[in-house]
Motif scaffolding. Structure first.
Motif, PDB file in Angstrom:
ATOM      1  N   UNK A   1       5.918  -1.712   7.980  1.00  0.00           N
ATOM      2  CA  UNK A   1       5.817  -0.269   7.714  1.00  0.00           C
ATOM      3  C   UNK A   1       7.174   0.316   7.343  1.00  0.00           C
ATOM      4  N   UNK A   2       7.192   1.067   6.249  1.00  0.00           N
ATOM      5  CA  UNK A   2       8.395   1.784   5.820  1.00  0.00           C
ATOM      6  C   UNK A   2       8.125   3.280   5.955  1.00  0.00           C
ATOM      7  N   UNK A   3       8.961   3.961   6.740  1.00  0.00           N
ATOM      8  CA  UNK A   3       8.782   5.390   6.976  1.00  0.00           C
ATOM      9  C   UNK A   3       9.643   6.171   5.989  1.00  0.00           C
ATOM     10  N   UNK A   4       9.004   6.889   5.070  1.00  0.00           N
ATOM     11  CA  UNK A   4       9.736   7.583   4.011  1.00  0.00           C
ATOM     12  C   UNK A   4      10.693   8.648   4.547  1.00  0.00           C
ATOM     13  N   UNK A   5      10.353   9.237   5.719  1.00  0.00           N
ATOM     14  CA  UNK A   5      11.245  10.284   6.219  1.00  0.00           C
ATOM     15  C   UNK A   5      12.520   9.732   6.849  1.00  0.00           C
ATOM     16  N   UNK A   6      12.616   8.385   6.969  1.00  0.00           N
ATOM     17  CA  UNK A   6      13.852   7.778   7.464  1.00  0.00           C
ATOM     18  C   UNK A   6      14.780   7.356   6.321  1.00  0.00           C
ATOM     19  N   UNK A   7      14.454   7.757   5.115  1.00  0.00           N
ATOM     20  CA  UNK A   7      15.319   7.468   3.967  1.00  0.00           C
ATOM     21  C   UNK A   7      16.709   8.052   4.242  1.00  0.00           C
ATOM     22  N   UNK A   8      17.773   7.285   4.060  1.00  0.00           N
ATOM     23  CA  UNK A   8      19.101   7.846   4.366  1.00  0.00           C
ATOM     24  C   UNK A   8      19.420   9.052   3.483  1.00  0.00           C
ATOM     25  N   UNK A   9      20.122  10.020   4.050  1.00  0.00           N
ATOM     26  CA  UNK A   9      20.438  11.232   3.284  1.00  0.00           C
ATOM     27  C   UNK A   9      21.725  11.005   2.495  1.00  0.00           C
ATOM     28  N   UNK A  29       0.869  -1.185   0.000  1.00  0.00           N
ATOM     29  CA  UNK A  29       0.000   0.000   0.000  1.00  0.00           C
ATOM     30  C   UNK A  29       0.902   1.230   0.000  1.00  0.00           C
ATOM     31  N   UNK A  30       0.694   2.106  -0.970  1.00  0.00           N
ATOM     32  CA  UNK A  30       1.440   3.370  -1.023  1.00  0.00           C
ATOM     33  C   UNK A  30       0.526   4.484  -0.550  1.00  0.00           C
ATOM     34  N   UNK A  31       0.958   5.214   0.507  1.00  0.00           N
ATOM     35  CA  UNK A  31       0.147   6.306   1.042  1.00  0.00           C
ATOM     36  C   UNK A  31       1.004   7.558   1.219  1.00  0.00           C
ATOM     37  N   UNK A  32       0.324   8.696   1.399  1.00  0.00           N
ATOM     38  CA  UNK A  32       1.051   9.917   1.760  1.00  0.00           C
ATOM     39  C   UNK A  32       1.201   9.938   3.283  1.00  0.00           C
ATOM     40  N   UNK A  33       0.082   9.853   3.999  1.00  0.00           N
ATOM     41  CA  UNK A  33       0.112   9.873   5.469  1.00  0.00           C
ATOM     42  C   UNK A  33      -0.084   8.474   6.050  1.00  0.00           C
ATOM     43  N   UNK A  34       0.410   8.289   7.244  1.00  0.00           N
ATOM     44  CA  UNK A  34       0.281   7.007   7.948  1.00  0.00           C
ATOM     45  C   UNK A  34      -1.192   6.583   8.027  1.00  0.00           C
ATOM     46  N   UNK A  35      -1.492   5.295   7.768  1.00  0.00           N
ATOM     47  CA  UNK A  35      -2.893   4.854   7.851  1.00  0.00           C
ATOM     48  C   UNK A  35      -3.415   4.891   9.289  1.00  0.00           C
ATOM     49  N   UNK A  36      -4.667   5.279   9.439  1.00  0.00           N
ATOM     50  CA  UNK A  36      -5.305   5.311  10.758  1.00  0.00           C
ATOM     51  C   UNK A  36      -5.857   3.944  11.120  1.00  0.00           C
ATOM     52  N   UNK A  37      -6.388   3.814  12.345  1.00  0.00           N
ATOM     53  CA  UNK A  37      -6.904   2.529  12.838  1.00  0.00           C
ATOM     54  C   UNK A  37      -7.978   1.941  11.927  1.00  0.00           C
ATOM     55  N   UNK A  38      -8.896   2.807  11.448  1.00  0.00           N
ATOM     56  CA  UNK A  38      -9.997   2.325  10.602  1.00  0.00           C
ATOM     57  C   UNK A  38      -9.463   1.720   9.307  1.00  0.00           C
ATOM     58  N   UNK A  39      -8.429   2.354   8.741  1.00  0.00           N
ATOM     59  CA  UNK A  39      -7.843   1.837   7.496  1.00  0.00           C
ATOM     60  C   UNK A  39      -7.100   0.522   7.755  1.00  0.00           C
ATOM     61  N   UNK A  74       4.624   8.497   4.679  1.00  0.00           N
ATOM     62  CA  UNK A  74       5.267   9.406   5.638  1.00  0.00           C
ATOM     63  C   UNK A  74       4.638   9.041   6.983  1.00  0.00           C
ATOM     64  N   UNK A  75       5.374   8.331   7.817  1.00  0.00           N
ATOM     65  CA  UNK A  75       4.787   7.738   9.029  1.00  0.00           C
ATOM     66  C   UNK A  75       4.693   8.694  10.220  1.00  0.00           C
ATOM     67  N   UNK A  76       5.458   9.768  10.195  1.00  0.00           N
ATOM     68  CA  UNK A  76       5.444  10.742  11.300  1.00  0.00           C
ATOM     69  C   UNK A  76       5.471  10.020  12.653  1.00  0.00           C
ATOM     70  N   UNK A  77       6.505   9.194  12.903  1.00  0.00           N
ATOM     71  CA  UNK A  77       6.468   8.326  14.088  1.00  0.00           C
ATOM     72  C   UNK A  77       6.775   9.025  15.409  1.00  0.00           C
ATOM     73  N   UNK A  78       7.541  10.123  15.369  1.00  0.00           N
ATOM     74  CA  UNK A  78       7.965  10.773  16.615  1.00  0.00           C
ATOM     75  C   UNK A  78       6.779  11.279  17.419  1.00  0.00           C
ATOM     76  N   UNK A  79       6.700  10.834  18.666  1.00  0.00           N
ATOM     77  CA  UNK A  79       5.627  11.322  19.530  1.00  0.00           C
ATOM     78  C   UNK A  79       4.280  10.681  19.256  1.00  0.00           C
ATOM     79  N   UNK A  80       4.231   9.775  18.283  1.00  0.00           N
ATOM     80  CA  UNK A  80       2.969   9.096  17.954  1.00  0.00           C
ATOM     81  C   UNK A  80       3.099   7.600  18.247  1.00  0.00           C
ATOM     82  N   UNK A  81       3.524   7.299  19.480  1.00  0.00           N
ATOM     83  CA  UNK A  81       3.823   5.905  19.851  1.00  0.00           C
ATOM     84  C   UNK A  81       2.627   4.967  19.687  1.00  0.00           C
ATOM     85  N   UNK A  82       1.433   5.442  20.041  1.00  0.00           N
ATOM     86  CA  UNK A  82       0.241   4.590  19.949  1.00  0.00           C
ATOM     87  C   UNK A  82      -0.040   4.211  18.493  1.00  0.00           C
TER      88      UNK A  82
END
Length: 294
Positions: A114-122, A71-81, A94-102
């Motif tokens: 889950x692959x977090x696009x913002x963790x792509x190596x620079x 599944x390719x998404x822009x934002x992290x999928x919510x519980x319903x998805x 884009x998983x935005x994992x910081x501070x979103x532990x739940x």
């Protein structure tokens, strides 16, 4: 039967982007994937369903995600998805994992990879996948356009027979990718631009774009950059000195744009309520770090 890649419509009302374009769909199809795009997924990005069809995708419905391997998404999928995803599905977003532990725990519980696009190596090889830089670049540009629209006056100096309108003063706080683009855009529009950042390398970049650099340049400032090129969190003493310098400056500005972010931490609070109160009537503030505290 190839593996199925599913591109859903983003459910967030403030999210107009879509995770694939006709070009990327064509490339995925050429690699042997069955690509299914949810009907209307690209509408808010001005990509009609027909464009995806022509590129080789099947137009499906939200429930088709149960067949997806990827599944390719822009934002992290919510519980319903997530309830509709089969275990083992690879989810790239884009998983935005910081501070979103739940939310991260919910991904693990659903059994997805889950692959977090913002963790792509620079690194050079991964540059074309650097979502942070590409989106920050556009955000910096848009911040100036939105700020200019709200400011409601001309940005460049206007000389007319009836008199002269002075150029608007724009102050950019945080000179990363977004800040540099904001400086360049404000300069093109004819504003008088100043900028600040805690990283010493930013001084030269700001000057190269024709803007003036403003910062407390002490010993701490000279060492304030991580190996990855990100800003470090500064000491309380430095923050106080920098705040004193900027508060005096902000009072004279027409547009202030804050872009400063520190990976994995709340955004630094650069502008106090007192500073906002000191700003001129009709001036404006654009905060690009609002999702991180701002």
């Amino acid at each position: 039967m190839g593996q199925t890649v599913f591109i859903p419509r983003e459910l967030d009302a403030n999210e107009p982007r879509v995770a694939a374009s006709p070009d990327t769909v064509k490339r995925l199809a050429a690699l042997g994937f069955d690509v299914v795009v949810e009907a209307g997924a690209g509408t808010r990005s001005r990509i009609p369903d027909e464009e995806f069809s022509k590129a080789g995708a099947t137009i499906g419905k939200a429930s088709d995600v149960v067949k997806a391997d990827v599944v390719l998404k822009v934002r992290r999928p919510g519980d319903a998805e997530l309830k509709s995803y089969k275990p083992g599905t690879a989810v790239i977003a884009i998983m935005d994992p910081y501070g979103n532990d739940a939310a991260v725990a919910a991904l693990a519980k659903a059994g997805v990879t889950a692959f977090s696009m913002e963790f792509m190596p620079r690194i050079t090889r991964a540059q074309s996948m650097d979502v942070l830089s590409s989106q920050a670049n556009l955000a910096g540009y848009q911040a100036v356009i939105d700020g200019a629209s709200e400011y409601d006056r001309a940005l460049p100096m206007m000389m007319t027979a009836a008199g002269t309108v002075p150029a608007a003063k724009v102050f950019i706080m945080g000179v990363g990718v977004a800040g540099l683009q904001a400086i360049a855009t404000a300069r093109r529009l004819g504003a008088v631009v100043t900028a600040t950042d805690v990283r010493p390398a930013a001084k030269e970049q700001v000057a190269s774009l024709g803007a003036k650099f403003l910062a407390v340049e002490d010993e701490e400032f000279k060492a304030a950059e991580t190996a990855g090129g990100y800003a470090k969190e500064m000491s309380k003493e430095y923050q106080a000195k920098q705040a004193a310098l900027t508060s005096e400056h902000i009072a004279k500005q027409d547009i202030v744009i804050t872009t400063a972010l520190i990976p994995g931490r709340p955004a630094p609070k650069l502008v106090s309520a007192a500073m906002v109160a000191s700003m001129k009537p009709g001036s404006g503030l654009v905060d690009l770090a609002v999702e991180r505290g701002g």
